[in-house]
Write an enzyme that holds these catalytic residues in place. Structure first.
Site, PDB file in Angstrom:
ATOM      1  N   HIS A  43       0.884  -1.196  -0.202  1.00 47.34           N
ATOM      2  CA  HIS A  43       0.065   0.071   0.059  1.00 47.34           C
ATOM      3  C   HIS A  43       0.858   1.179   0.016  1.00 47.34           C
ATOM      4  CE1 HIS A  43      -3.108  -2.743   0.551  1.00 47.34           C
ATOM      5  NE2 HIS A  43      -4.205  -1.851   0.578  1.00 47.34           N
TER       6      HIS A  43
ATOM      7  N   HIS B  82      -7.552   1.390  -6.939  1.00 43.75           N
ATOM      8  CA  HIS B  82      -6.765   0.732  -5.788  1.00 43.75           C
ATOM      9  C   HIS B  82      -6.336  -0.570  -5.994  1.00 43.75           C
ATOM     10  CE1 HIS B  82      -5.901   0.827  -1.378  1.00 43.75           C
ATOM     11  NE2 HIS B  82      -6.432  -0.412  -1.597  1.00 43.75           N
TER      12      HIS B  82
END
Ligand code: NAD
Ligand code: GLY
Length: 362
Positions: free
Chosen positions: A246, A262
């Protein structure tokens, strides 16, 4: 009535149940009425999800006895911002929701994060339930109580922790997902397997995930996440592991102006951290012998996910400096040691650039 429903308990404060199975949206009213009692339900959905599932959900809620209203915002990560959040809050106020009422987040991670944040802010906190409709929301974002919006400076920079009152994951919704949105969720599921479970990874390898029954994979991911969140609800330690891929993933999203989804960004972030770990000698001997690094990247590629990015190491390192995971002049990164085991490493922000460079090398 839905059949073969799996239930997972999340023992946070408050504790709640995650239910996984087919037909759960059609029957959500009766279940939520038993759980919450008579109240006003404000359903929040994006435009795509509303066209597909809003009528089913509002009908089920009304049939059970709830007062129901709904707010629809345009779909997409670029709408996960203050403007939409503010419109949702104004809507809750116009509908005169009180402290005993409830918000229902019907949709993917964008809706879940933003409606959850609205629930955390409105009247300093009202109850909310998660009704995830993407694979990503099912395997990850609907559970754990992280809510947020993006700021111009970076991803998820304004948010709150608020656990939902329940999560109802209707696996029938996954049938209408475009393949690339399914792949976004698969990226988070592969992340979970790399963190926790080599056998889960094995069954998703070679693109096999597409042909699996989704419910057992969702249940395995949520069972693992529930345990981590129970032990570390506010991300003081162990929960940081869930950020595997991330730091760089969020940097890729930011650099792209949030046009790269994402899940795709996390896939590239995971691949870059995996190659960095190999190059910098952080993989276990066993992982090196079993070519775990190559297997992780191949598993992502087989699902049509990216394992590289067009952004430079300098651009990514710069974007990562505004990441939430930064603390002063250090940042905690998550390093794959082998499939099923990762570790946290606190590095100085000046070390981040060479680490990213190592991960960008072929
Ligand atoms: P999303 O919510 O934007 O959904 C992706 C697209 O799929 C949207 O266009 C949506 O309208 C559409 N869609 C949703 N359900 C559908 C269905 N059943 N059929 C057809 N189309 C459907 O994106 P996402 O990938 O679900 O979530 C990404 C977000 O989740 C990011 O903002 C990320 O930061 C967040 N996230 C949060 C956590 C957390 O713990 N809170 C964890 C991981 C990711
Ligand atoms: N998706 C990261 C977390 O929930 O902590």
């Amino acid at each position: 009535m839905p059949n073969s429903i799996q239930t997972i308990q999340v023992r946070t404060s408050p504790a709640y149940e995650v239910r996984i199975g087919g037909g759960l949206l059609r029957s959500c009213g009766a279940y939520l009425w038993d759980l919450l009692g008579n109240c006003h339900m404000a359903v929040i959905a994006d435009s795509t999800v509303a066209a597909l599932y809003l009528d089913t959900v509002t009908a089920s809620l009304r049939d059970a006895g709830f007062t129901v209203s709904s707010y629809v915002f345009p779909a997409g990560e670029t709408r996960k911002n203050f403007k939409t959040l503010s419109a949702i809050l104004e809507f809750l106020a116009e509908e005169q929701l009180t402290r005993t009422d409830c918000v229902a987040a019907l949709g993917g991670g964008v809706c879940g994060d933003m409606a959850g944040l609205a629930a955390a802010l409105y009247l300093r906190g009202v109850r909310y339930v998660q009704l995830p409709t993407t694979l990503l929301a099912a395997v990850d974002s609907s559970v754990g109580g992280k809510t947020a919006i993006d700021l111009a400076a970076g991803k998820n920079l304004a948010g709150a922790f608020l656990q939902p009152a329940a999560v109802l994951c209707d696996t029938d919704c996954l049938k209408t997902l475009p393949p690339e949105v399914f792949a976004d969720g698969a990226a988070e599921a592969i992340k979970t397997a790399v963190l926790s479970d080599a056998s889960l990874f094995n069954c998703m390898e070679d693109g096999g995930f597409r042909f699996l029954e989704p419910a057992p994979v969702i249940a395995a991911c949520i069972q693992y996440k529930a345990g981590v969140v129970e032990r570390d609800e506010k991300e003081q330690g162990e929960r940081k592991l869930l950020n595997l891929g991330h730091t760089i993933g969020h940097a890729i999203e930011k650099c792209s102006g949030y046009t790269i989804p994402h899940g795709h960004a996390v896939a590239a972030g995971l691949a870059i951290m995996t190659r960095a770990s190999e190059k910098l000698g952080w993989m276990s001997e066993y992982a090196v012998k079993c070519h775990d690094g190559g297997r992780i990247c191949s598993a992502l590629e087989a699902l049509g996910l990216p394992v590289f990015t067009g952004f430079s190491a300098e651009e990514l390192a710069e974007a990562a400096l505004s990441d939430k995971k930064r603390a002063g002049n250090t940042i905690t990164i998550v390093v794959p040691r082998e499939i099923g085991a990762c570790e946290l490493k606190k590095v100085s922000i000046t070390d981040l650039l060479p680490i990213i460079r190592a991960g960008l090398e072929g």
